[in-house]
Design a protein around this motif. Structure first.
Motif, PDB file in Angstrom:
ATOM      1  N   ASP A 103       0.828  -1.195   0.000  1.00  0.00           N
ATOM      2  CA  ASP A 103       0.000   0.000   0.000  1.00  0.00           C
ATOM      3  C   ASP A 103       0.874   1.262   0.000  1.00  0.00           C
ATOM      4  O   ASP A 103       0.669   2.183  -0.787  1.00  0.00           O
ATOM      5  CB  ASP A 103      -0.910  -0.036   1.235  1.00  0.00           C
ATOM      6  CG  ASP A 103      -2.010   0.996   1.141  1.00  0.00           C
ATOM      7  OD1 ASP A 103      -2.706   1.017   0.110  1.00  0.00           O
ATOM      8  OD2 ASP A 103      -2.160   1.793   2.082  1.00  0.00           O
ATOM      9  N   ASP A 104       1.875   1.279   0.852  1.00  0.00           N
ATOM     10  CA  ASP A 104       2.789   2.433   0.893  1.00  0.00           C
ATOM     11  C   ASP A 104       3.608   2.538  -0.390  1.00  0.00           C
ATOM     12  O   ASP A 104       3.830   3.627  -0.915  1.00  0.00           O
ATOM     13  CB  ASP A 104       3.726   2.309   2.097  1.00  0.00           C
ATOM     14  CG  ASP A 104       4.690   3.486   2.177  1.00  0.00           C
ATOM     15  OD1 ASP A 104       4.239   4.575   2.579  1.00  0.00           O
ATOM     16  OD2 ASP A 104       5.865   3.327   1.813  1.00  0.00           O
ATOM     17  N   PHE A 105       4.037   1.396  -0.895  1.00  0.00           N
ATOM     18  CA  PHE A 105       4.855   1.414  -2.112  1.00  0.00           C
ATOM     19  C   PHE A 105       4.060   2.006  -3.278  1.00  0.00           C
ATOM     20  O   PHE A 105       4.561   2.857  -4.008  1.00  0.00           O
ATOM     21  CB  PHE A 105       5.316  -0.014  -2.437  1.00  0.00           C
ATOM     22  CG  PHE A 105       6.244  -0.114  -3.611  1.00  0.00           C
ATOM     23  CD1 PHE A 105       7.560   0.323  -3.516  1.00  0.00           C
ATOM     24  CD2 PHE A 105       5.816  -0.639  -4.818  1.00  0.00           C
ATOM     25  CE1 PHE A 105       8.432   0.233  -4.603  1.00  0.00           C
ATOM     26  CE2 PHE A 105       6.680  -0.737  -5.911  1.00  0.00           C
ATOM     27  CZ  PHE A 105       7.990  -0.291  -5.798  1.00  0.00           C
ATOM     28  N   ARG A 106       2.830   1.552  -3.444  1.00  0.00           N
ATOM     29  CA  ARG A 106       2.015   2.068  -4.556  1.00  0.00           C
ATOM     30  C   ARG A 106       1.683   3.548  -4.389  1.00  0.00           C
ATOM     31  O   ARG A 106       1.758   4.322  -5.334  1.00  0.00           O
ATOM     32  CB  ARG A 106       0.695   1.288  -4.650  1.00  0.00           C
ATOM     33  CG  ARG A 106       0.800  -0.117  -5.148  1.00  0.00           C
ATOM     34  CD  ARG A 106      -0.600  -0.669  -5.485  1.00  0.00           C
ATOM     35  NE  ARG A 106      -1.584  -0.323  -4.459  1.00  0.00           N
ATOM     36  CZ  ARG A 106      -1.859  -1.074  -3.396  1.00  0.00           C
ATOM     37  NH1 ARG A 106      -1.259  -2.232  -3.213  1.00  0.00           N
ATOM     38  NH2 ARG A 106      -2.759  -0.676  -2.521  1.00  0.00           N
ATOM     39  N   GLN A 107       1.317   3.918  -3.170  1.00  0.00           N
ATOM     40  CA  GLN A 107       0.836   5.287  -2.946  1.00  0.00           C
ATOM     41  C   GLN A 107       1.966   6.305  -2.895  1.00  0.00           C
ATOM     42  O   GLN A 107       1.834   7.417  -3.404  1.00  0.00           O
ATOM     43  CB  GLN A 107       0.057   5.357  -1.620  1.00  0.00           C
ATOM     44  CG  GLN A 107      -1.211   4.562  -1.604  1.00  0.00           C
ATOM     45  CD  GLN A 107      -2.184   5.004  -2.691  1.00  0.00           C
ATOM     46  OE1 GLN A 107      -2.338   6.195  -2.948  1.00  0.00           O
ATOM     47  NE2 GLN A 107      -2.817   4.041  -3.359  1.00  0.00           N
ATOM     48  N   SER A 108       3.049   5.921  -2.251  1.00  0.00           N
ATOM     49  CA  SER A 108       4.077   6.909  -1.947  1.00  0.00           C
ATOM     50  C   SER A 108       5.355   6.706  -2.753  1.00  0.00           C
ATOM     51  O   SER A 108       5.870   7.633  -3.374  1.00  0.00           O
ATOM     52  CB  SER A 108       4.351   6.853  -0.433  1.00  0.00           C
ATOM     53  OG  SER A 108       5.548   7.516  -0.127  1.00  0.00           O
ATOM     54  N   ARG A 109       5.862   5.499  -2.765  1.00  0.00           N
ATOM     55  CA  ARG A 109       7.192   5.267  -3.350  1.00  0.00           C
ATOM     56  C   ARG A 109       7.169   5.253  -4.874  1.00  0.00           C
ATOM     57  O   ARG A 109       8.058   5.817  -5.521  1.00  0.00           O
ATOM     58  CB  ARG A 109       7.793   3.966  -2.813  1.00  0.00           C
ATOM     59  CG  ARG A 109       7.881   3.902  -1.290  1.00  0.00           C
ATOM     60  CD  ARG A 109       8.650   5.064  -0.715  1.00  0.00           C
ATOM     61  NE  ARG A 109      10.093   4.903  -0.877  1.00  0.00           N
ATOM     62  CZ  ARG A 109      10.978   5.858  -0.604  1.00  0.00           C
ATOM     63  NH1 ARG A 109      10.574   7.048  -0.159  1.00  0.00           N
ATOM     64  NH2 ARG A 109      12.258   5.641  -0.776  1.00  0.00           N
ATOM     65  N   MET A 110       6.198   4.604  -5.474  1.00  0.00           N
ATOM     66  CA  MET A 110       6.184   4.561  -6.944  1.00  0.00           C
ATOM     67  C   MET A 110       6.115   5.957  -7.549  1.00  0.00           C
ATOM     68  O   MET A 110       6.937   6.289  -8.419  1.00  0.00           O
ATOM     69  CB  MET A 110       5.047   3.651  -7.443  1.00  0.00           C
ATOM     70  CG  MET A 110       5.385   2.156  -7.310  1.00  0.00           C
ATOM     71  SD  MET A 110       4.014   1.045  -7.753  1.00  0.00           S
ATOM     72  CE  MET A 110       3.843   1.375  -9.504  1.00  0.00           C
ATOM     73  N   PRO A 111       5.177   6.817  -7.132  1.00  0.00           N
ATOM     74  CA  PRO A 111       5.163   8.163  -7.738  1.00  0.00           C
ATOM     75  C   PRO A 111       6.439   8.947  -7.450  1.00  0.00           C
ATOM     76  O   PRO A 111       6.908   9.692  -8.303  1.00  0.00           O
ATOM     77  CB  PRO A 111       3.956   8.835  -7.077  1.00  0.00           C
ATOM     78  CG  PRO A 111       3.148   7.743  -6.480  1.00  0.00           C
ATOM     79  CD  PRO A 111       4.070   6.607  -6.196  1.00  0.00           C
ATOM     80  N   LYS A 112       6.991   8.760  -6.270  1.00  0.00           N
ATOM     81  CA  LYS A 112       8.200   9.514  -5.935  1.00  0.00           C
ATOM     82  C   LYS A 112       9.367   9.132  -6.853  1.00  0.00           C
ATOM     83  O   LYS A 112      10.042   9.993  -7.422  1.00  0.00           O
ATOM     84  CB  LYS A 112       8.572   9.298  -4.467  1.00  0.00           C
ATOM     85  CG  LYS A 112       9.804  10.087  -4.067  1.00  0.00           C
ATOM     86  CD  LYS A 112      10.008  10.157  -2.564  1.00  0.00           C
ATOM     87  CE  LYS A 112      11.369  10.796  -2.321  1.00  0.00           C
ATOM     88  NZ  LYS A 112      11.498  11.527  -1.093  1.00  0.00           N
ATOM     89  N   PHE A 113       9.603   7.832  -6.987  1.00  0.00           N
ATOM     90  CA  PHE A 113      10.705   7.379  -7.842  1.00  0.00           C
ATOM     91  C   PHE A 113      10.417   7.677  -9.318  1.00  0.00           C
ATOM     92  O   PHE A 113      11.275   8.184 -10.042  1.00  0.00           O
ATOM     93  CB  PHE A 113      10.944   5.874  -7.668  1.00  0.00           C
ATOM     94  CG  PHE A 113      11.835   5.495  -6.521  1.00  0.00           C
ATOM     95  CD1 PHE A 113      13.214   5.686  -6.601  1.00  0.00           C
ATOM     96  CD2 PHE A 113      11.325   4.934  -5.355  1.00  0.00           C
ATOM     97  CE1 PHE A 113      14.054   5.319  -5.558  1.00  0.00           C
ATOM     98  CE2 PHE A 113      12.155   4.564  -4.295  1.00  0.00           C
ATOM     99  CZ  PHE A 113      13.527   4.757  -4.406  1.00  0.00           C
ATOM    100  N   LEU A 114       9.231   7.324  -9.780  1.00  0.00           N
ATOM    101  CA  LEU A 114       8.942   7.472 -11.208  1.00  0.00           C
ATOM    102  C   LEU A 114       8.954   8.947 -11.614  1.00  0.00           C
ATOM    103  O   LEU A 114       9.459   9.302 -12.683  1.00  0.00           O
ATOM    104  CB  LEU A 114       7.600   6.812 -11.548  1.00  0.00           C
ATOM    105  CG  LEU A 114       7.587   5.285 -11.392  1.00  0.00           C
ATOM    106  CD1 LEU A 114       6.173   4.731 -11.597  1.00  0.00           C
ATOM    107  CD2 LEU A 114       8.558   4.613 -12.365  1.00  0.00           C
ATOM    108  N   GLY A 115       8.413   9.806 -10.768  1.00  0.00           N
ATOM    109  CA  GLY A 115       8.446  11.235 -11.065  1.00  0.00           C
ATOM    110  C   GLY A 115       9.869  11.759 -11.132  1.00  0.00           C
ATOM    111  O   GLY A 115      10.213  12.602 -11.969  1.00  0.00           O
TER     112      GLY A 115
END
Lengths: 235, 235
Positions: free
Chosen positions: A134-146
């Motif tokens: 849940d944290d990875f999808r919500q927080s980490r993926m957008p942070k890294f991909l952006g």
């Protein structure tokens, strides 16, 4: 002389970042564990015989009398020797830096399904995985991909103005892995990262890689780093 | 000209691996966030202004017109430029490889107290942390420490025959951090790793570092990577 490449058979895993560089660079190599029939005992035996400076873990590459381990370290070597990264200090260190940031994302993507222990099955840590996902999808993926989206050159579409580097190939594989593991989440996010998605397609169409992707040398994701567990994915 | 070094004030964190190399190498630097009074806004402001190739996260070092991030990448630069690692290809890549393996252990040591999300407090993931700590103590600590013990040269006591490198300094800090975070577990394990424990002491006595360790530039562990939660430790 062909390099010896060693990694667990059956998954792309961290070995895939090295394979992509070897293939795209047209560098001669032998995938030793696969050549040995995929039996992991040949890999373990070889690893344990590498003294006095053994790798901690695969992947490793035997090249020019050296045994090189750690994905980013192997790629640093290939970049320097085979021109898969800028030759100047600033460019060389920048591509290494991007690769290490990708490695951080890869480690986090792995720990989504193994948040407690790499030595335990997913099923034994599924409750924790649901929370970490849940944290990875919500927080980490957008942070890294952006972050990676912002690095791509507006003109060339690659990390540098001059063309692809080994880190562009790794970036392709990370996007590809996330599309495999989190298809629903990526369908929500993808439109925010047009350059990243374009790079993903462009690497797949590199002449030197088209053959590879169509060959049996390219392994399915399986039980590697990027795994598709529907319960860990969501929009 | 002094290098600008940027890292969060208040914890040693990943910045400490860079500080140790700068200090032991006698390299002039300014710890910018601390100089600014420790207010994190100055760091965030500086980070966001670094275009077009921004770091993903601190620590970063501004040197020779470059902004270098990722701990191992900064150390690779310092090693090459200031002679803190062997100059030949095999030695340089070997020390980079050891540093990357240390980075893996550091990430795992952090995730012991943050197994679910870096953005949540420890208290919000304490149940999962208890489980992850158990595996870390039982399986991961002996595996990593035994590996590093085996790398140390029987004559010199360092990773290379010729003397310390930046990875020796990092190895010191990892052992030191584990002694802080897991004193009970380390009291059980330490006797298995005589070379590692000797290296830990020897780095602390390097003339260039004695002043540093006694100064206020050396920060207490606090809420950084290596944290002492008694409930996560055991023999």
């Amino acid at each position: 002389m062909a390099y010896d490449f060693w990694y667990w058979d059956g998954i792309p895993g961290r070995g895939e970042f090295v394979r992509l560089a070897l293939e795209a660079g047209g560098i001669d190599y032998v995938d030793r564990a696969r050549e040995s029939g995929g039996d992991s005992s040949s890999l373990i035996e070889d690893l344990q015989a590498r003294r006095p400076d053994p790798p901690f873990a695969p992947p490793y590459l035997v090249a020019d009398g050296m045994t090189l381990a750690q994905t980013a370290n192997i790629l640093l070597f290939l970049g320097e020797k085979h021109g898969l990264a800028p030759a100047d200090t600033a460019g060389r260190l920048w591509i290494n830096q991007v690769q290490l940031t990708l490695a951080d994302l890869v480690a986090e993507a792995h720990d989504v399904h193994h948040p407690i222990a790499a030595g335990l099955y997913y099923e034994a840590q599924k409750e924790e995985a649901l929370r970490r996902a849940d944290d990875f999808r919500q927080s980490r993926m957008p942070k890294f991909l952006g972050y990676f989206e912002g690095l791509l050159d507006g003109e060339s579409g690659w990390l540098t103005a001059k063309g692809w580097t080994y880190a562009d190939l790794s970036l392709h594989h990370v996007v590809d892995g996330l599309l495999h593991a989190f298809p629903r989440r990526m369908s929500t996010l993808a439109s925010r990262y047009p350059r990243l998605m374009a790079l993903h397609l462009r690497v797949a169409q590199l002449p030197a890689l088209r053959d590879y992707f169509a060959s049996e040398r390219r392994l399915p994701y399986g039980d590697g780093i990027f795994r598709h567990y529907p319960e860990l994915d969501a929009e």
